[in-house]
Write an enzyme that holds these catalytic residues in place. Structure first.
Site, PDB file in Angstrom:
ATOM      1  CE  LYS A 155      -2.055   1.495   3.734  1.00 34.76           C
ATOM      2  NZ  LYS A 155      -2.966   1.638   4.893  1.00 34.76           N
ATOM      3  CG  ASP A 215      -7.515   3.278   1.795  1.00 38.78           C
ATOM      4  OD1 ASP A 215      -8.365   2.780   1.013  1.00 38.78           O
ATOM      5  OD2 ASP A 215      -7.556   4.472   2.161  1.00 38.78           O
TER       6      ASP A 215
END
Length: 273
Positions: free
Chosen positions: A167, A185
């Site tokens: 991420k 996310d």
């Protein structure tokens, strides 16, 4: 009125829409133009899914034309650090400590040599300050030792850095280097499932499943569109369905209030920043 099946393959009911007309605005967000179209799960072809997914992204792009990362940064090193620091806190809090942090430690070499207690004092307001301080010290040292003090521009190199996962790596690649990446996310994952793009819950599997629906060049902005929408309208507990601009194409329409006035009160003009 009987049910209809549109070209997207999503069935639409004949429920009447009594809210604002097409193009109206609710609480600063353009009102759902087709909230009367309540999708229901049906068999959808792969082509239909791709078309629907890309239509949702286009409309979200029109809804949030300024969508971008809400973390402030001046260079790849700053973005890498603030992204690591943003875990379990808000972008607004990270942005507040950023000037002090980088005035003291402007580059990896300076941060790697930082006094631990001083660094802890700066990042203290963000929570988990001991763990975050440890991550920054190790991360900076690795950049100095393994990359000559520069942030690498390859996913495989970034994810080897202490405290950096896919991420964070994709945030840096997409926003600091212009290399397309999908940032999964909690908001992105939640909306991807609500939109019926994937049933996966593992972030890496979500990244690959959703990435296959879009042109690679669109990945970074796609991430911003979903994150902004998740922060402002499509909330985890009570999505503002009646104020959603992509209601027409969402199979989860109705999980939250569909009344436009009720939904308007749920809309946030800003995200968690």
């Amino acid at each position: 009125m009987g049910n209809l099946t549109g070209s997207t393959g999503v069935r639409k009911s004949g429920a009447r829409w009594s809210g604002p007309g097409i193009g109206g605005r609710i609480g600063g967000v353009r009102a759902a133009p087709y909230a009367c179209a309540v999708p229901a799960p049906v068999t959808e072809t792969r082509t239909g899914l791709v078309r629907r997914a890309r239509k949702i992204d286009r409309v979200l792009g029109e809804t949030y034309p300024d969508a971008k990362t809400e973390l402030d940064f001046d260079d790849p090193f700053q973005l890498l650090v603030v992204t690591v620091l943003s875990a379990q806190t808000t972008d607004k809090r990270v942005n507040a400590v950023r000037p002090t942090l980088f005035a003291a430690y402007p580059d990896p070499k300076a941060m790697a040599a930082a006094d631990r207690a001083t660094l802890e004092g700066i990042v203290g307001p963000l929570g988990f300050f001991r763990a975050k301080t440890e991550s920054l010290l190790k991360l900076s040292a690795a950049l100095v030792t393994d990359h000559g003090g520069q942030v690498p521009a390859r996913l495989e190199d970034l994810v080897k850095l202490p405290g950096v996962g896919r991420k964070t790596a994709n945030v840096v690649l997409g926003n600091a280097f212009g290399i397309p990446g999908i940032t999964v996310d909690t908001h992105f994952g939640r909306l991807a499932r609500r939109f019926g793009w994937t049933e996966e819950t593992d972030p890496v599997k979500v990244e690959h499943a959703v990435g296959a629906l879009f042109e690679k060049r669109d990945w970074t902005l796609l991430s911003h569109h979903l994150i902004w929408h998740g922060r402002r309208v499509c909330h985890s507990q009570k999505p503002a369905c009646g104020a959603c601009t992509v209601a027409k194409w969402c199979p989860s329409y109705g999980e939250g209030p569909t009344d436009p006035e009720v939904a308007a009160k749920l809309v946030k003009t800003e995200g968690r920043a």
